[in-house]
Design an enzyme around this catalytic site. Structure first.
Site, PDB file in Angstrom:
ATOM      1  CG  ASP A  27      -1.856  -0.793   1.344  1.00 46.44           C
ATOM      2  OD1 ASP A  27      -2.433  -1.553  -0.183  1.00 46.44           O
ATOM      3  OD2 ASP A  27      -2.577  -1.326   2.277  1.00 46.44           O
ATOM      4  CE1 TYR A  78       2.521  -5.853   5.633  1.00 47.91           C
ATOM      5  CE2 TYR A  78       1.666  -7.922   6.343  1.00 47.91           C
ATOM      6  CZ  TYR A  78       1.922  -6.985   5.327  1.00 47.91           C
ATOM      7  OH  TYR A  78       1.591  -7.621   4.175  1.00 47.91           O
ATOM      8  CG  ASP A 105      -5.509   3.608   5.295  1.00 48.47           C
ATOM      9  OD1 ASP A 105      -6.422   4.514   4.997  1.00 48.47           O
ATOM     10  OD2 ASP A 105      -5.043   2.852   4.263  1.00 48.47           O
ATOM     11  NE  ARG A 131      -5.331  -1.363   4.091  1.00 50.06           N
ATOM     12  CZ  ARG A 131      -5.822  -1.168   2.842  1.00 50.06           C
ATOM     13  NH1 ARG A 131      -6.154   0.015   2.872  1.00 50.06           N
ATOM     14  NH2 ARG A 131      -5.276  -2.278   2.096  1.00 50.06           N
TER      15      ARG A 131
END
Length: 306
Positions: A50, A78, A92, A188
């Site tokens: 992203d 992550y 987000d 997300r």
């Protein structure tokens, strides 16, 4: 380009480039920059990251672009920050705020209880701004067009979902988390579902990918570092040894497989690299029945020695 090097060989400069992507760039932006820096059009990426996210993005250069579809990049890791107390249209910080609630009453125990339900093999509804196709259209494009649609829940695996720090300010709670998950998992969506289950809403404010398959930030360089030293992170032989199991082969076997013939199987599952006595990767093989056949000839006979 040197006059003595055949421009069509694809072996010179071939390999994987592990980029530490900056925020605000698309994966296509990164590819375009790398093409300019490396002076070649033969650059492609394995999966996307992203624009708001930073961290590991795997690119193939020259002949190694053919490796991208064969890489096992099914696990990812992550570091992220989740804000509790606010839900957004994109899950987000870049999306429109849909709701705001006072999250000051949410306890660490409350968070831990919900995180536990979002760990392991779960069903997850992907974020609406994903690249998933709905009736042939990307979901994120439908969102921007104002279309109404529903995405079905999909099975994913969240191997690790750990809260490493918690900060409280005003009516919000910010959580630093570490996530290890299967491909297809949306961090997300984890933020969204955590906030929803706690009744206060949640969204992602920061996301950094630290690992894709075997490739980590230790392999990665920023675009600025790449510009200073324009070269791949792993040449095509290092890439094959890092990403695949190995099988040593003889010089005779190397010659045979480079000409498109097959070898006898030795019982190695999945895709593996056939390594010649000089350490070069000749091909990637898969075994079926009585044959170990190439799924990619890294060094066909016509390119050997180039």
């Amino acid at each position: 380009m040197s006059a003595h090097r055949p421009p069509s060989s694809g072996l010179h400069g071939a390999g994987l480039l592990i980029v530490d992507k900056d925020g605000g760039m698309t994966s296509h932006d990164v590819v375009a920059r790398c093409r300019k820096i490396l002076h070649t059009r033969k650059v492609g990426h394995a999966g996307t990251l992203d624009p708001m996210a930073t961290g590991v993005l795997v690119l193939g250069v020259e002949r190694a672009t053919k490796l991208l579809g064969l890489l096992s990049l099914t696990t990812k890791a992550y570091s992220a920050t989740i804000r509790l107390g606010q839900a957004t249209a994109t899950d987000d910080a870049e999306g429109e705020v849909l709701s705001t609630a006072d999250a000051s009453g949410v306890t660490d125990a409350d968070v831990a209880a919900v995180v536990a339900t979002l760990t392991g093999d779960i069903l997850q509804v992907p974020t609406r701004v994903s690249a998933i196709k709905v009736d042939g259209q990307r979901a994120h494009k439908l969102v921007r067009a104002g279309e109404d649609f529903e995405l079905e829940a999909r099975p994913v695996t969240v191997e690790r979902f750990d809260v490493t720090a918690s900060r409280r300010h005003d009516s919000f709670v910010d959580l630093d988390v570490e996530v290890e998950c299967s491909s297809g998992t949306y961090v997300r969506a984890l933020a969204r579902d955590l906030g929803a289950a706690l009744g206060v809403g949640g969204h992602l404010t920061a996301l950094r990918r630290t690992r894709v398959g075997p490739f980590t930030l230790e392999h990665a360089r920023t675009l600025e570092q790449l510009a200073e030293n324009p070269a791949v992170s792993l040449d095509i032989d290092q890439a094959c040894r890092t990403a695949f199991a190995h099988r040593p082969i003889s010089a005779e076997e190397a010659e045979s497989i480079s000409q498109g013939r097959w070898l006898d199987p030795v019982g190695i599952p999945g895709t593996y690299a056939a390594i010649a006595p000089d350490g070069s990767t000749i091909a990637l093989l898969q075994e079926k029945g009585r044959r170990a056949s190439s799924v990619m000839v890294v060094r066909p006979a016509t390119l050997r020695g180039l």
